[in-house]
Design a protein around this motif. Structure first.
Motif, PDB file in Angstrom:
ATOM      1  N   VAL A   1       5.134  51.251 -30.102  1.00 53.80           N
ATOM      2  CA  VAL A   1       5.772  50.252 -29.253  1.00 53.80           C
ATOM      3  C   VAL A   1       7.045  49.750 -29.936  1.00 53.80           C
ATOM      4  O   VAL A   1       7.008  49.355 -31.108  1.00 53.80           O
ATOM      5  CB  VAL A   1       4.819  49.070 -28.986  1.00 53.80           C
ATOM      6  CG1 VAL A   1       5.514  47.995 -28.143  1.00 53.80           C
ATOM      7  CG2 VAL A   1       3.561  49.557 -28.288  1.00 53.80           C
ATOM      8  N   LYS A   2       8.147  49.804 -29.224  1.00 55.39           N
ATOM      9  CA  LYS A   2       9.411  49.352 -29.789  1.00 55.39           C
ATOM     10  C   LYS A   2       9.317  47.893 -30.227  1.00 55.39           C
ATOM     11  O   LYS A   2       8.860  47.036 -29.467  1.00 55.39           O
ATOM     12  CB  LYS A   2      10.535  49.509 -28.758  1.00 55.39           C
ATOM     13  CG  LYS A   2      11.916  49.118 -29.274  1.00 55.39           C
ATOM     14  CD  LYS A   2      12.979  49.385 -28.212  1.00 55.39           C
ATOM     15  CE  LYS A   2      14.363  48.975 -28.713  1.00 55.39           C
ATOM     16  NZ  LYS A   2      15.416  49.285 -27.716  1.00 55.39           N
ATOM     17  N   ASN A   3       9.734  47.632 -31.454  1.00 56.90           N
ATOM     18  CA  ASN A   3       9.675  46.276 -31.992  1.00 56.90           C
ATOM     19  C   ASN A   3      10.765  46.139 -33.051  1.00 56.90           C
ATOM     20  O   ASN A   3      10.624  46.618 -34.170  1.00 56.90           O
ATOM     21  CB  ASN A   3       8.301  45.996 -32.602  1.00 56.90           C
ATOM     22  CG  ASN A   3       8.116  44.533 -32.976  1.00 56.90           C
ATOM     23  OD1 ASN A   3       9.029  43.896 -33.479  1.00 56.90           O
ATOM     24  ND2 ASN A   3       6.913  44.013 -32.737  1.00 56.90           N
ATOM     25  N   LEU A   4      11.855  45.488 -32.669  1.00 56.55           N
ATOM     26  CA  LEU A   4      13.000  45.387 -33.574  1.00 56.55           C
ATOM     27  C   LEU A   4      12.711  44.515 -34.791  1.00 56.55           C
ATOM     28  O   LEU A   4      13.266  44.746 -35.869  1.00 56.55           O
ATOM     29  CB  LEU A   4      14.224  44.869 -32.823  1.00 56.55           C
ATOM     30  CG  LEU A   4      14.754  45.766 -31.700  1.00 56.55           C
ATOM     31  CD1 LEU A   4      16.073  45.214 -31.158  1.00 56.55           C
ATOM     32  CD2 LEU A   4      14.940  47.203 -32.179  1.00 56.55           C
ATOM     33  N   ASN A   5      11.845  43.537 -34.632  1.00 58.53           N
ATOM     34  CA  ASN A   5      11.509  42.692 -35.777  1.00 58.53           C
ATOM     35  C   ASN A   5      10.736  43.482 -36.832  1.00 58.53           C
ATOM     36  O   ASN A   5      10.998  43.348 -38.033  1.00 58.53           O
ATOM     37  CB  ASN A   5      10.689  41.482 -35.323  1.00 58.53           C
ATOM     38  CG  ASN A   5      11.567  40.341 -34.840  1.00 58.53           C
ATOM     39  OD1 ASN A   5      12.526  39.963 -35.511  1.00 58.53           O
ATOM     40  ND2 ASN A   5      11.252  39.804 -33.671  1.00 58.53           N
ATOM     41  N   VAL A   6       9.796  44.301 -36.380  1.00 56.82           N
ATOM     42  CA  VAL A   6       9.043  45.130 -37.327  1.00 56.82           C
ATOM     43  C   VAL A   6       9.965  46.172 -37.951  1.00 56.82           C
ATOM     44  O   VAL A   6       9.915  46.433 -39.156  1.00 56.82           O
ATOM     45  CB  VAL A   6       7.848  45.808 -36.630  1.00 56.82           C
ATOM     46  CG1 VAL A   6       7.139  46.766 -37.582  1.00 56.82           C
ATOM     47  CG2 VAL A   6       6.869  44.752 -36.127  1.00 56.82           C
TER      48      VAL A   6
ATOM     49  N   GLY B   1      11.067  53.197 -30.589  1.00 55.20           N
ATOM     50  CA  GLY B   1       9.850  53.257 -29.801  1.00 55.20           C
ATOM     51  C   GLY B   1       9.535  54.676 -29.364  1.00 55.20           C
ATOM     52  O   GLY B   1      10.277  55.617 -29.649  1.00 55.20           O
TER      53      GLY B   1
ATOM     54  N   TYR C   1      10.016  52.298 -35.127  1.00 52.57           N
ATOM     55  CA  TYR C   1       9.872  51.018 -34.434  1.00 52.57           C
ATOM     56  C   TYR C   1      11.158  50.620 -33.710  1.00 52.57           C
ATOM     57  O   TYR C   1      11.117  49.949 -32.675  1.00 52.57           O
ATOM     58  CB  TYR C   1       9.475  49.917 -35.417  1.00 52.57           C
ATOM     59  CG  TYR C   1       7.991  49.890 -35.709  1.00 52.57           C
ATOM     60  CD1 TYR C   1       7.087  49.440 -34.746  1.00 52.57           C
ATOM     61  CD2 TYR C   1       7.494  50.299 -36.946  1.00 52.57           C
ATOM     62  CE1 TYR C   1       5.722  49.403 -35.002  1.00 52.57           C
ATOM     63  CE2 TYR C   1       6.133  50.269 -37.216  1.00 52.57           C
ATOM     64  CZ  TYR C   1       5.255  49.820 -36.235  1.00 52.57           C
ATOM     65  OH  TYR C   1       3.905  49.798 -36.490  1.00 52.57           O
ATOM     66  N   GLU C   2      12.297  51.048 -34.235  1.00 54.76           N
ATOM     67  CA  GLU C   2      13.560  50.694 -33.595  1.00 54.76           C
ATOM     68  C   GLU C   2      13.709  51.374 -32.236  1.00 54.76           C
ATOM     69  O   GLU C   2      14.164  50.752 -31.263  1.00 54.76           O
ATOM     70  CB  GLU C   2      14.730  51.080 -34.493  1.00 54.76           C
ATOM     71  CG  GLU C   2      16.083  50.695 -33.908  1.00 54.76           C
ATOM     72  CD  GLU C   2      17.252  51.102 -34.777  1.00 54.76           C
ATOM     73  OE1 GLU C   2      18.401  50.757 -34.426  1.00 54.76           O
ATOM     74  OE2 GLU C   2      17.025  51.767 -35.827  1.00 54.76           O
TER      75      GLU C   2
END
Length: 228
Positions: free
Chosen positions: A190-195, A185, A182-183
């Motif tokens: 899909v890149k998602n820093l919160n996840v 992507g 996730y960091e």
């Protein structure tokens, strides 16, 4: 003779292994399976000879858990002499009976080349059977194979699918790797820093120092990106 793998696995009824088994395996011991229950009690009390005999008795009556545990005692030489060939026979019997812990261990033997010729493709087949039933360690092993292209064509997207499943099952390593997917992507993710941060936090909570550092780094990055 290599004993590193199986000696660390020991019996399926230990607390450590119950955490790694699927729900179906955890229900393997029925109230009527007195022989298996007695064997587990004797094993936990250190009465290895009695446990080995009782596991054999229960295995001969079709208890999958007893088949697996008897196999482990044979391979590890607990309660009697080492008998790898007989142990492999009972392990395969439990795996064929759809016990996911046995399927995982049998696959691990082929993946590592313990007591058998190394065969990553055969390992993949057994990991897939166990992972498809929710066995967390098999999910992780399968993900590693897809990531490395070992025993199956390399497929990062499939690797992520199985890392995520293992992460959701509580595996610390899988939580870290899922966070890394996730960091950055890519590979269908899909890149998602919160996840990513949430997965790192989960691994950090289990004592992973690298995950703790990643969590701190992403927290600082997200803080900087907040509108002032």
């Amino acid at each position: 003779m290599k004993r590193g793998l199986l000696s660390t696995l020991s019996l399926a009824m230990t607390v450590a292994l119950l955490a790694g088994m699927s729900g179906a395996d955890a229900q393997t011991v029925k109230s009527s399976d007195i022989a298996t229950q007695n064997a587990v009690a004797d094993y936990n009390a250190g009465n290895m000879g009695a446990a080995r005999s009782e596991f054999l008795h229960a295995a001969q009556k079709g208890s999958r858990l007893a088949e697996f545990n008897y196999a482990m005692m044979l391979v590890n030489g607990e309660g009697g002499p080492v008998d790898v060939d007989e142990g492999k026979k009972w392990l395969r019997k439990a795996a064929d009976a759809n016990m996911t812990q046995a399927q995982y261990v049998y696959g691990k033997m082929f993946d590592d080349g313990d007591f058998v010729a190394r065969d990553p493709a055969e390992a993949h087949r057994w990991f897939l059977r166990a992972a498809s039933q929710g066995h967390v360690l098999a999910e992780l092993a399968l993900a590693n194979q897809f990531l490395d292209g070992r025993g199956t064509p390399r497929d990062n997207a499939q690797a992520f699918v199985w890392y995520k499943k293992a992460a959701e099952g509580g595996d610390m390593t899988a939580q870290y790797v899922a966070g890394s997917f996730y960091e950055r992507g890519g590979d269908g993710v899909v890149k998602n820093l919160n996840v990513a941060r949430a997965y790192y936090a989960a691994a950090a909570a289990q004592g992973d120092p690298a995950a703790k550092l990643k969590y701190q780094q992403l927290s600082a990055e997200l803080q900087r990106e907040k509108p002032q």
